[in-house]
Motif scaffolding. Structure first.
Motif, PDB file in Angstrom:
ATOM      1  N   ARG A  74       0.850  -1.186   0.000  1.00  0.00           N
ATOM      2  CA  ARG A  74       0.000   0.000   0.000  1.00  0.00           C
ATOM      3  C   ARG A  74       0.891   1.242   0.000  1.00  0.00           C
ATOM      4  N   TYR A  75       0.385   2.308  -0.593  1.00  0.00           N
ATOM      5  CA  TYR A  75       1.083   3.579  -0.498  1.00  0.00           C
ATOM      6  C   TYR A  75       0.064   4.696  -0.323  1.00  0.00           C
ATOM      7  N   ARG A  76       0.490   5.724   0.400  1.00  0.00           N
ATOM      8  CA  ARG A  76      -0.375   6.863   0.687  1.00  0.00           C
ATOM      9  C   ARG A  76       0.391   8.134   0.357  1.00  0.00           C
ATOM     10  N   ILE A  77      -0.254   9.055  -0.347  1.00  0.00           N
ATOM     11  CA  ILE A  77       0.353  10.333  -0.724  1.00  0.00           C
ATOM     12  C   ILE A  77      -0.143  11.393   0.247  1.00  0.00           C
ATOM     13  N   GLY A  78       0.769  11.906   1.068  1.00  0.00           N
ATOM     14  CA  GLY A  78       0.415  12.931   2.029  1.00  0.00           C
ATOM     15  C   GLY A  78       0.788  14.317   1.547  1.00  0.00           C
ATOM     16  N   SER A  79       0.729  15.280   2.449  1.00  0.00           N
ATOM     17  CA  SER A  79       1.027  16.662   2.077  1.00  0.00           C
ATOM     18  C   SER A  79       2.522  16.918   1.937  1.00  0.00           C
ATOM     19  N   ARG A  85       3.640   1.029   2.827  1.00  0.00           N
ATOM     20  CA  ARG A  85       3.480  -0.070   3.789  1.00  0.00           C
ATOM     21  C   ARG A  85       3.449  -1.375   3.014  1.00  0.00           C
ATOM     22  N   ASN A  86       4.222  -2.337   3.465  1.00  0.00           N
ATOM     23  CA  ASN A  86       4.204  -3.647   2.826  1.00  0.00           C
ATOM     24  C   ASN A  86       4.558  -4.717   3.852  1.00  0.00           C
ATOM     25  N   GLY A  87       4.268  -5.965   3.509  1.00  0.00           N
ATOM     26  CA  GLY A  87       4.538  -7.086   4.398  1.00  0.00           C
ATOM     27  C   GLY A  87       3.265  -7.621   5.016  1.00  0.00           C
ATOM     28  N   THR A  92       6.323  -3.319   7.340  1.00  0.00           N
ATOM     29  CA  THR A  92       7.249  -2.188   7.378  1.00  0.00           C
ATOM     30  C   THR A  92       6.557  -0.953   6.819  1.00  0.00           C
ATOM     31  N   TRP A  93       6.872   0.179   7.400  1.00  0.00           N
ATOM     32  CA  TRP A  93       6.389   1.474   6.926  1.00  0.00           C
ATOM     33  C   TRP A  93       7.595   2.315   6.536  1.00  0.00           C
ATOM     34  N   ARG A  94       7.498   2.997   5.433  1.00  0.00           N
ATOM     35  CA  ARG A  94       8.596   3.849   4.977  1.00  0.00           C
ATOM     36  C   ARG A  94       8.038   5.202   4.580  1.00  0.00           C
ATOM     37  N   GLU A  95       8.601   6.249   5.168  1.00  0.00           N
ATOM     38  CA  GLU A  95       8.177   7.627   4.877  1.00  0.00           C
ATOM     39  C   GLU A  95       9.241   8.275   4.000  1.00  0.00           C
ATOM     40  N   ILE A  96       8.828   8.775   2.841  1.00  0.00           N
ATOM     41  CA  ILE A  96       9.752   9.394   1.887  1.00  0.00           C
ATOM     42  C   ILE A  96       9.304  10.828   1.661  1.00  0.00           C
ATOM     43  N   PRO A  97       9.965  11.824   2.250  1.00  0.00           N
ATOM     44  CA  PRO A  97       9.581  13.228   2.006  1.00  0.00           C
ATOM     45  C   PRO A  97       9.804  13.603   0.549  1.00  0.00           C
ATOM     46  N   PHE A  98       8.920  14.427   0.022  1.00  0.00           N
ATOM     47  CA  PHE A  98       9.064  14.878  -1.358  1.00  0.00           C
ATOM     48  C   PHE A  98      10.385  15.610  -1.578  1.00  0.00           C
ATOM     49  N   ALA A  99      10.797  16.391  -0.592  1.00  0.00           N
ATOM     50  CA  ALA A  99      12.013  17.187  -0.750  1.00  0.00           C
ATOM     51  C   ALA A  99      13.261  16.326  -0.831  1.00  0.00           C
ATOM     52  N   GLU A 131      14.693   4.451  -3.090  1.00  0.00           N
ATOM     53  CA  GLU A 131      13.877   4.588  -1.894  1.00  0.00           C
ATOM     54  C   GLU A 131      12.575   3.809  -2.018  1.00  0.00           C
ATOM     55  N   ALA A 132      12.034   3.766  -3.213  1.00  0.00           N
ATOM     56  CA  ALA A 132      10.806   2.994  -3.457  1.00  0.00           C
ATOM     57  C   ALA A 132      10.820   2.539  -4.906  1.00  0.00           C
TER      58      ALA A 132
END
Length: 506
Positions: A74-79, A85-87, A92-99, A131-132
């Motif tokens: 699963r993936y979620r696009i935030g602000s 999220r996978n597994g 596991t959860w992975r947060e990737i900032p746009f910057a 990263e992804a």
């Protein structure tokens, strides 16, 4: 009356494309194809041996893993970034900032294009892996995600990405098919593919078998050619002319292969961009779309071989801080695979506003540079001549005829080598037969090194190395060679003070 405080709803989680399990399965089959083939060929032991079912069981297991990955990814696009999220048992959860996303790569094989999907890779600086890696998204979703990263990565988080952002990109360079053909003519892709094929065959076959086949083919071909020459009574001159014709045909065949490979890789090449991100799209059968923010460019490389000059062209490449393998074709490297010198200079000026390119004045190197370059070829030439003379007698000394050419080439290279340093840019140029330029903004330099070899200490010279992120292992390196020691140390101190007073930008 409702007094509850209205809060914005959390972004919904999304899944990959419904066909993603198929592409994950194909990727895994490529990795396990050798063991599966070995089980099919060598696994049979008897009429009721379980090894007969092993390949089918292996494929069924891979199918189950692929389907399971689809349902658990699963993936979620935030602000401010993307959450992945996978597994199933171990999540596991992975947060990737746009910057932090330096490069967005969209890859489409011919099968991807048939299904209307694309593989998406999000890459940051320094990592050996992306990263992804989303395998796969629908093409519309992949393009929308790329535009979102482009928009919010520029510091405008929280505002919606413009729907027409793709249409607003300016086309900075587009290569028609004729230019791609020229690119194939000046490249050595055909030779690289042939060498790689021979290396793969040598790795797959036992050493003695591979050597025997090569020896057999060479002997058969030479015997056939020499026999034809004797039957036609060509003589030495005719035989030499025939050999020259065959060599020319081989070179032409390799060039045609290079042209075919260039068309497959760079057909439809388009460089587009705005102030936030550059995007390159290319490929005939498999389409590759990769992008990077201009501020992520660490160093630049201009190349001009002899064939480039005959066609009035150059190549422009960049080094970025994006991780991954250096030879990964999905990394954005070529801003202008082939273009006129004026076009390349205009691109540099467009992407480096306020920087004077080409530099108005180059600093030459000391007069003794030619002897330093020639001294590097001298020992190897003498060694080769000694070995040939030991094997073939006095005829082997003909290798010494290379020395006058080496001396002339060293003199021409020393006359062209130079460097330029101003308040914004440091640049180095070199070569002669094949010319090149390496340059970087001073604010992108990460470190300085002043080195002195035993020969440098003897002659009172030094070399200054300038390190940037993402340029490790690149050739030629960004360095200024053979400077007088006092001049090298003065330049070292000058650049050191500049780096200490400025902030690193990457």
């Amino acid at each position: 009356m409702n007094t509850a405080t209205d809060t914005p709803a959390a972004p919904a989680e999304r899944r990959l494309h419904p066909w993603s399990w198929l592409f994950v399965l194909l990727q895994q089959l490529r990795q396990f194809v050798v063991p599966l083939v070995a089980l099919v060929v060598f696994g049979r032991r008897g009429p009721s041996d379980m090894a007969d079912w092993a390949p089918l069981m292996g494929v069924a297991a891979l199918v189950g893993i692929s389907v399971l990955q689809y349902f658990t990814y699963r993936y979620r696009i935030g602000s401010s970034g993307i959450t992945i999220r996978n597994g199933l048992l171990q999540r596991t959860w992975r947060e990737i900032p746009f910057a932090r996303i330096h490069n967005v790569a969209l890859h489409q094989t011919l099968l991807h294009r048939i299904f209307g999907v694309a593989e998406v890779r999000l890459e940051a600086a320094g990592g050996r892996r992306p990263e992804a890696q989303m395998r796969v998204l629908g093409l519309a979703d992949a393009l929308a995600l790329e535009q979102l990263v482009r928009h919010r990565g520029g510091g405008t988080a929280g505002t919606p990405a413009p729907a027409a952002a793709q249409a607003q990109d300016e086309v900075l360079l587009a290569l028609p098919p004729a230019e791609v053909v020229r690119l194939g003519l000046v490249s050595n892709r055909g030779m690289i593919v042939v060498a790689a094929g021979l290396g793969a065959v040598a790795q797959m076959l036992p050493d003695q078998m591979a050597a025997g086949w090569v020896t057999y083919l060479l002997e058969e071909v030479l015997d056939e050619l020499l026999g034809q020459a004797r039957r036609m009574r060509l003589g030495w001159a005719g035989t030499a002319a025939a050999a020259l014709v065959l060599f020319s045909l081989a070179v032409a065949a390799l060039r045609l292969l290079s042209v075919a490979l260039a068309l497959a890789q760079y057909f439809g090449f388009r460089l587009t961009g705005d102030r936030r991100r550059l995007t390159v799209e290319r490929g005939l059968f498999a389409r590759l779309r990769s992008s990077v923010a201009p501020r992520r460019i660490q160093a630049w490389y201009l190349q001009e071989t002899l064939l480039h000059r005959l066609l009035g062209r150059r190549s422009l490449r960049i080094d970025t801080a994006v991780g991954g393998r250096e030879d990964d074709p999905r990394k954005l490297r070529d801003l202008a695979p082939i273009a006129t010198p004026a076009t390349c200079d205009a691109l540099v000026g467009r992407l480096l506003p306020g920087v004077a390119w080409p530099p108005p004045r180059w600093q030459g190197l000391p007069p003794g540079t030619a002897w330093r370059l020639f001294a590097g070829d001298l020992p190897w030439t003498l060694l080769v001549a000694a070995v040939l003379a030991w094997q073939f007698g006095a005829w082997g000394l003909l290798a010494l005829l290379w020395l006058p050419w080496a001396a002339y080439a060293a003199w021409r290279q020393a006359g062209y080598m130079g460097y330029a340093v101003d308040a914004r840019l440091v640049a180095v140029r070199g070569g002669w037969w094949s010319r090149w330029w390496r340059f970087a903004e001073i604010d992108k330099l990460q470190g300085l090194r002043l080195t002195r070899s035993p020969v440098d200490r003897w002659l009172g010279t030094a070399s200054l190395w300038l390190d940037t992120a993402g340029a490790g292992g690149m050739s030629p390196p960004l360095r200024i060679r053979f400077l007088p020691e006092a001049q090298a140390r003065a330049l070292y101190r000058q650049l050191g003070r500049t780096l200490a007073a400025r902030r690193l930008r990457w």
